[in-house]
Design a protein around this motif. Sequence first.
Motif, PDB file in Angstrom:
ATOM      1  N   LEU A 228       0.847  -1.190   0.000  1.00 19.38           N
ATOM      2  CA  LEU A 228       0.000   0.000   0.000  1.00 19.38           C
ATOM      3  C   LEU A 228       0.881   1.239   0.000  1.00 19.38           C
ATOM      4  O   LEU A 228       2.024   1.205   0.454  1.00 19.38           O
ATOM      5  N   ASP A 229       0.333   2.348  -0.483  1.00 21.34           N
ATOM      6  CA  ASP A 229       1.064   3.609  -0.510  1.00 21.34           C
ATOM      7  C   ASP A 229       0.499   4.527   0.571  1.00 21.34           C
ATOM      8  O   ASP A 229      -0.535   5.174   0.358  1.00 21.34           O
ATOM      9  N   PRO A 230       1.138   4.607   1.735  1.00 20.25           N
ATOM     10  CA  PRO A 230       0.596   5.427   2.819  1.00 20.25           C
ATOM     11  C   PRO A 230       0.674   6.923   2.550  1.00 20.25           C
ATOM     12  O   PRO A 230       0.164   7.723   3.341  1.00 20.25           O
ATOM     13  N   ASN A 231       1.281   7.309   1.438  1.00 24.90           N
ATOM     14  CA  ASN A 231       1.324   8.716   1.052  1.00 24.90           C
ATOM     15  C   ASN A 231       0.201   9.095   0.090  1.00 24.90           C
ATOM     16  O   ASN A 231       0.096  10.258  -0.297  1.00 24.90           O
ATOM     17  N   ARG A 232      -0.608   8.120  -0.291  1.00 25.19           N
ATOM     18  CA  ARG A 232      -1.757   8.377  -1.173  1.00 25.19           C
ATOM     19  C   ARG A 232      -2.997   7.766  -0.536  1.00 25.19           C
ATOM     20  O   ARG A 232      -3.449   6.685  -0.893  1.00 25.19           O
ATOM     21  N   VAL A 233      -3.522   8.470   0.461  1.00 18.81           N
ATOM     22  CA  VAL A 233      -4.638   7.957   1.248  1.00 18.81           C
ATOM     23  C   VAL A 233      -5.745   9.010   1.320  1.00 18.81           C
ATOM     24  O   VAL A 233      -5.488  10.184   1.613  1.00 18.81           O
ATOM     25  N   VAL A 234      -6.951   8.564   1.072  1.00 19.66           N
ATOM     26  CA  VAL A 234      -8.152   9.384   1.245  1.00 19.66           C
ATOM     27  C   VAL A 234      -9.083   8.639   2.192  1.00 19.66           C
ATOM     28  O   VAL A 234      -9.235   7.418   2.087  1.00 19.66           O
ATOM     29  N   ALA A 235      -9.691   9.351   3.125  1.00 19.09           N
ATOM     30  CA  ALA A 235     -10.663   8.745   4.031  1.00 19.09           C
ATOM     31  C   ALA A 235     -12.072   9.056   3.548  1.00 19.09           C
ATOM     32  O   ALA A 235     -12.382  10.204   3.187  1.00 19.09           O
ATOM     33  N   VAL A 236     -12.923   8.027   3.539  1.00 20.97           N
ATOM     34  CA  VAL A 236     -14.309   8.148   3.093  1.00 20.97           C
ATOM     35  C   VAL A 236     -15.193   7.589   4.191  1.00 20.97           C
ATOM     36  O   VAL A 236     -15.058   6.421   4.573  1.00 20.97           O
ATOM     37  N   GLY A 237     -16.094   8.411   4.705  1.00 18.73           N
ATOM     38  CA  GLY A 237     -16.957   7.970   5.791  1.00 18.73           C
ATOM     39  C   GLY A 237     -18.417   8.221   5.500  1.00 18.73           C
ATOM     40  O   GLY A 237     -18.790   9.234   4.891  1.00 18.73           O
ATOM     41  N   HIS A 238     -19.261   7.296   5.939  1.00 19.97           N
ATOM     42  CA  HIS A 238     -20.706   7.386   5.729  1.00 19.97           C
ATOM     43  C   HIS A 238     -21.402   7.712   7.037  1.00 19.97           C
ATOM     44  O   HIS A 238     -21.158   7.059   8.063  1.00 19.97           O
ATOM     45  N   SER A 239     -22.235   8.743   7.031  1.00 18.70           N
ATOM     46  CA  SER A 239     -23.060   9.094   8.182  1.00 18.70           C
ATOM     47  C   SER A 239     -22.173   9.403   9.394  1.00 18.70           C
ATOM     48  O   SER A 239     -21.334  10.299   9.332  1.00 18.70           O
ATOM     49  N   ALA A 240     -22.324   8.653  10.489  1.00 19.87           N
ATOM     50  CA  ALA A 240     -21.422   8.855  11.629  1.00 19.87           C
ATOM     51  C   ALA A 240     -19.972   8.595  11.249  1.00 19.87           C
ATOM     52  O   ALA A 240     -19.051   9.202  11.801  1.00 19.87           O
ATOM     53  N   GLY A 241     -19.747   7.705  10.281  1.00 17.54           N
ATOM     54  CA  GLY A 241     -18.397   7.461   9.798  1.00 17.54           C
ATOM     55  C   GLY A 241     -17.822   8.652   9.064  1.00 17.54           C
ATOM     56  O   GLY A 241     -16.596   8.817   9.002  1.00 17.54           O
ATOM     57  N   GLY A 242     -18.677   9.495   8.487  1.00 13.04           N
ATOM     58  CA  GLY A 242     -18.197  10.740   7.895  1.00 13.04           C
ATOM     59  C   GLY A 242     -17.580  11.634   8.945  1.00 13.04           C
ATOM     60  O   GLY A 242     -16.516  12.240   8.729  1.00 13.04           O
ATOM     61  N   HIS A 243     -18.234  11.709  10.101  1.00 13.54           N
ATOM     62  CA  HIS A 243     -17.656  12.456  11.221  1.00 13.54           C
ATOM     63  C   HIS A 243     -16.284  11.909  11.577  1.00 13.54           C
ATOM     64  O   HIS A 243     -15.318  12.658  11.747  1.00 13.54           O
ATOM     65  N   LEU A 244     -16.168  10.590  11.682  1.00 12.58           N
ATOM     66  CA  LEU A 244     -14.904   9.994  12.102  1.00 12.58           C
ATOM     67  C   LEU A 244     -13.817  10.164  11.042  1.00 12.58           C
ATOM     68  O   LEU A 244     -12.643  10.358  11.373  1.00 12.58           O
ATOM     69  N   ALA A 245     -14.189  10.110   9.762  1.00 12.91           N
ATOM     70  CA  ALA A 245     -13.210  10.339   8.696  1.00 12.91           C
ATOM     71  C   ALA A 245     -12.671  11.767   8.760  1.00 12.91           C
ATOM     72  O   ALA A 245     -11.459  11.996   8.644  1.00 12.91           O
ATOM     73  N   PHE A 246     -13.555  12.735   8.940  1.00 12.75           N
ATOM     74  CA  PHE A 246     -13.119  14.131   9.016  1.00 12.75           C
ATOM     75  C   PHE A 246     -12.363  14.388  10.313  1.00 12.75           C
ATOM     76  O   PHE A 246     -11.434  15.204  10.340  1.00 12.75           O
ATOM     77  N   TRP A 247     -12.731  13.678  11.369  1.00 14.20           N
ATOM     78  CA  TRP A 247     -11.973  13.792  12.617  1.00 14.20           C
ATOM     79  C   TRP A 247     -10.537  13.312  12.413  1.00 14.20           C
ATOM     80  O   TRP A 247      -9.592  13.926  12.936  1.00 14.20           O
ATOM     81  N   LEU A 248     -10.352  12.237  11.637  1.00 12.87           N
ATOM     82  CA  LEU A 248      -8.997  11.781  11.337  1.00 12.87           C
ATOM     83  C   LEU A 248      -8.184  12.891  10.676  1.00 12.87           C
ATOM     84  O   LEU A 248      -7.004  13.078  10.986  1.00 12.87           O
ATOM     85  N   ALA A 249      -8.815  13.614   9.759  1.00 12.75           N
ATOM     86  CA  ALA A 249      -8.114  14.698   9.077  1.00 12.75           C
ATOM     87  C   ALA A 249      -7.762  15.832  10.036  1.00 12.75           C
ATOM     88  O   ALA A 249      -6.774  16.542   9.823  1.00 12.75           O
ATOM     89  N   GLY A 250      -8.549  15.997  11.083  1.00 15.04           N
ATOM     90  CA  GLY A 250      -8.316  17.084  12.024  1.00 15.04           C
ATOM     91  C   GLY A 250      -7.399  16.751  13.173  1.00 15.04           C
ATOM     92  O   GLY A 250      -7.104  17.620  14.008  1.00 15.04           O
ATOM     93  N   ARG A 251      -6.896  15.520  13.230  1.00 12.38           N
ATOM     94  CA  ARG A 251      -6.090  15.132  14.394  1.00 12.38           C
ATOM     95  C   ARG A 251      -4.862  15.996  14.645  1.00 12.38           C
ATOM     96  O   ARG A 251      -4.477  16.187  15.807  1.00 12.38           O
ATOM     97  N   PRO A 252      -4.186  16.538  13.617  1.00 10.83           N
ATOM     98  CA  PRO A 252      -3.024  17.387  13.921  1.00 10.83           C
ATOM     99  C   PRO A 252      -3.352  18.603  14.793  1.00 10.83           C
ATOM    100  O   PRO A 252      -2.456  19.155  15.433  1.00 10.83           O
ATOM    101  N   ALA A 253      -4.627  19.000  14.835  1.00  7.82           N
ATOM    102  CA  ALA A 253      -5.016  20.165  15.635  1.00  7.82           C
ATOM    103  C   ALA A 253      -5.382  19.811  17.073  1.00  7.82           C
ATOM    104  O   ALA A 253      -5.641  20.708  17.888  1.00  7.82           O
TER     105      ALA A 253
END
Length: 292
Positions: free
Chosen positions: A123-148
Amino acid sequence: MDHSSTVMQRIMSYADFQQLPQPAPPAILAYGSDPLQHVELWRPVGHGPFPVVVLIHGGCWQTAIAEAGIMRRLAAAFVHKGVAVWNVDYRGIDRPGGGYPGTFQDVAAAADLLRDRGASLALDPNRVVAVGHSAGGHLAFWLAGRPAIAEESMVWTDQPLALRGVVSLGGLLDLAEVRFAAAEACGVHTVDRLVGPATAARPDPYSDTSPMSLAPLGVAQVLVSGDADTIAPPCLADQYAAKVRARGDNVQTLTIANQGHFELITPGRPAGDAAIAAALRLLAIEQLEDQS
């Protein structure tokens, strides 16, 4: 209009969706000792390294409503496009260890397992997109916000997996808003159970749990909605997008006509196909033929 056209236009219920057969996962990888602490690894034919979609299921953050298996048709569709899938399961708020901080720690550990082991799995860990459905959408976007997230938080992690972008499929992204807006669908106290109580040390429970509190996320975001979605209507996506654009984030909203909440995770339906196309664009994959 003939009968077949009428059937195609009918909005899918969860009961309808559950009647669709789901393929079996090719491989299971554990990131913890609980049976729910695992990911399903889906890989295309070939040697890689493959770009990766991290899939995160919804279900109002409750395991009794949904587990990772509901995302398998979508996973198979990505594999046919030449993309690997990291399909995440996690402990819901209705399971021991779920809620705050466990649900968040689970999703973080699952993502960071990809960071640590991805290269060895083709796998290429430098080419990753997170896709979340419903509550999983929240968790996917939360992953993107973890640096903050502040280092003193119980859900902080060092050097979290970097994402190229995130896609919300009828996502429940702004927890302060969906606490009321999704109460009928998910339960009045669901968000409170997810984020935990306010304390003297943590007076704002949304500060380390809600993408809205962590924005700007600093990655490309696509919000796909069905115009007939009664669980996460398009107005929720529009409201979120307006707020985070004002903070400088790059956000696109797509509303798909005559589609509900579960068409969003059903390949072959317009909303499901739009979801796949959005993730491929974020991975800079514009055109790929299906693999046989």
